[in-house]
Enzyme design. Structure first.
Site, PDB file in Angstrom:
ATOM      1  N   CYS A  32       0.840  -1.207   0.000  1.00 25.40           N
ATOM      2  CA  CYS A  32       0.000   0.000   0.000  1.00 25.40           C
ATOM      3  C   CYS A  32       0.872   1.254   0.000  1.00 25.40           C
ATOM      4  O   CYS A  32       0.567   2.241   0.691  1.00 25.40           O
ATOM      5  CB  CYS A  32      -0.955   0.036   1.189  1.00 25.40           C
ATOM      6  SG  CYS A  32      -2.113  -1.321   1.212  1.00 25.40           S
ATOM      7  N   ALA A  33       1.965   1.190  -0.750  1.00 24.82           N
ATOM      8  CA  ALA A  33       2.860   2.346  -0.857  1.00 24.82           C
ATOM      9  C   ALA A  33       3.375   2.394  -2.294  1.00 24.82           C
ATOM     10  O   ALA A  33       4.589   2.421  -2.532  1.00 24.82           O
ATOM     11  CB  ALA A  33       3.997   2.239   0.154  1.00 24.82           C
TER      12      ALA A  33
END
Ligand code: PMP
Length: 442
Positions: free
Chosen positions: A360-361
């Site tokens: 999630c980056a």
């Protein structure tokens, strides 16, 4: 090498999982950065409170009075855990994502964010109506801080939103420097504490940060709560985050008078169990001896890093060459092996749980040139040296070609072929799920 035991007992620490050759082994849970199991003391506290469960803030009955008191006491304890100042609000949310979205809905001006953030501290700002500047990090802390300062000098900002510890590498910018420079230029600071608080002490009062957001499920209390703690004025001035019961003073057909304080943003029935569990976790962590805690984590992290660096082809990801000691989160890639393959192998053949993907980056992973993602290992209160050693031995076997199963990429996810590991006997469990989920490297 010396044995390092767990620092505190976790629920499920002895859970056995099946591996490829038909054996069952104790699960080596090295994925606390995604979600931690409950501390035993947290689960015990929840069990103690359950017979007293009733509606919070909405009932005249004795149990409602007990439950409401427990909820408000939990709020106070959670606020105190992060050093809430007099006048700060502690709002119980669902998780860090919820907390940051709540803050985003009340921030009255432009926001500055750095490209190293988790999506939870990035997407709420990406199209913020008051405007946003996304600072691209540089390979050194010093240059990254310079870029932040240059931005703050050039324009007025309401808020700097910054991670307390990266969910990819465990690193952070020196928070005291970020806070000082933001305040110098009239901006407030939100610390994304999702990865920080399970590893380090943090205090709003001592650090002078303005807000902190965090999740109970990353803090050994996975019962659905999170919190946003910080300055009251924006929160009282902004719109109610969840319209509904409990957030109002008076409702007429065409007009509503909203309440202030935490209730303004906690519409609907509060999560008593989540709040009580989070408060119990705060209490348990508060009671840790800081030195012992730090030594436990550092010893495990050092062992992990030295094990990884001894394996040919392993590369550990770092955001900055000059950052302070990271928390117990380490991400690596292996030459010629996709992260999902390595993670599936570790689980199927060694009973080791890690995370793979882009965490999630996505913007950060793109900048680090890791388009296929990486493998992340995290250590915490329940980790033992045996967990770490099993991972390292598993990776050594992997590079030596001692791989028993056949693995195949299907729809972007790595699978063990002919997986006949038995399911645990849990009522209603029909099959294992694909776990890479929405943050997968798709
Ligand atoms: N920030 C960071 C640094 C995180 O690691 C995470 C979770 N991986 C979040 C925010 C979001 O937390 P949650 O999923 O609990 O909302």
């Amino acid at each position: 090498m010396r044995e390092i035991p767990a620092l505190l007992p976790l629920v499920g620490a002895d859970t056995q999982v099946p591996v490829l050759d038909g054996d069952w082994v104790t699960y080596a849970n090295l994925d606390g950065a995604a979600s931690t199991p409950a501390l035993q003391s947290v689960a015990d506290r929840v069990a103690d409170v359950m017979p007293w469960y009733a509606s919070v803030h909405r009932g005249a009955g004795y149990l409602s009075q007990v439950s409401t008191a427990l909820y408000e006491e939990a709020r106070t304890e959670i606020g105190a855990f992060v050093g809430a100042r007099e006048g700060d609000l502690t709002i119980i949310t669902r998780n860090t994502t919820d907390s940051i979205n709540l803050l985003a809905s009340v921030v009255p001006g432009k926001v500055l964010v750095i490209d190293v953030e988790h999506h939870a501290n990035f997407l709420p700002w990406q199209n913020h109506p008051q405007g946003v500047t996304i600072v691209v990090g540089s390979p050194t802390v010093t240059a990254t801080l310079d870029r932040i300062e240059a931005e703050l000098e050039g324009e007025a900002y309401a808020l700097v939103a910054v991670t307390g510890a990266s969910n990819v590498t465990g690193e952070s910018l020196p928070l005291d420097r970020v806070i000082a420079v933001a305040h110098e230029h009239g901006a407030r600071v939100l610390v994304d504490g999702a990865q920080l608080l399970a590893h380090r002490r943090f205090s709003l009062a001592e650090s002078d940060a303005d807000y902190v957001a965090f999740s109970a499920h990353k803090l050994y209390a996975p019962y659905g709560a999170g919190a946003l703690v910080g300055r009251r004025d924006w929160l009282d001035d902004g719109p109610a985050y969840l319209s509904g019961g409990g957030a109002v003073r008076q409702v007429q057909l065409r007009d509503t008078s909203w309440t202030d304080g935490p209730a303004r943003h906690e519409g609907g029935t509060p999560n008593l169990v989540g709040a009580v569990a989070l408060a119990a976790a705060c209490r348990a962590i508060e009671a840790l001896d800081t030195k012992t805690w730090h030594e436990h984590e550092t010893a495990l992290r050092d062992r992990l890093v030295s094990g990884l660096t001894s394996i040919e082809g392993v590369r550990i990801a770092r955001l900055w060459v000059d950052s302070d000691e990271p928390v117990g989160v380490v991400t690596f890639t292996m030459e010629d092996a996709e992260p999902g393959y390595v993670a599936a192998y570790l689980s199927a053949e060694h009973g080791v749980g890690v995370r793979d993907g882009r965490f999630c980056a996505h913007p950060l992973l793109a900048r680090l040139d890791l388009p296929l993602g990486a493998v992340r290992v995290s250590v915490g209160l329940g980790t033992t040296s045996e967990d770490v050693d099993r991972l390292i031995e598993g990776l050594r076997a992997f590079v030596n070609g001692q791989i028993k199963g056949d693995y195949r990429l299907v729809d972007g996810l790595w699978h063990l072929e002919n997986d006949n590991r038995p399911l645990p006997e849990i009522d209603g469990l029909l099959a294992l799920a694909d776990t890479a989920g929405i943050c997968a490297p798709d």
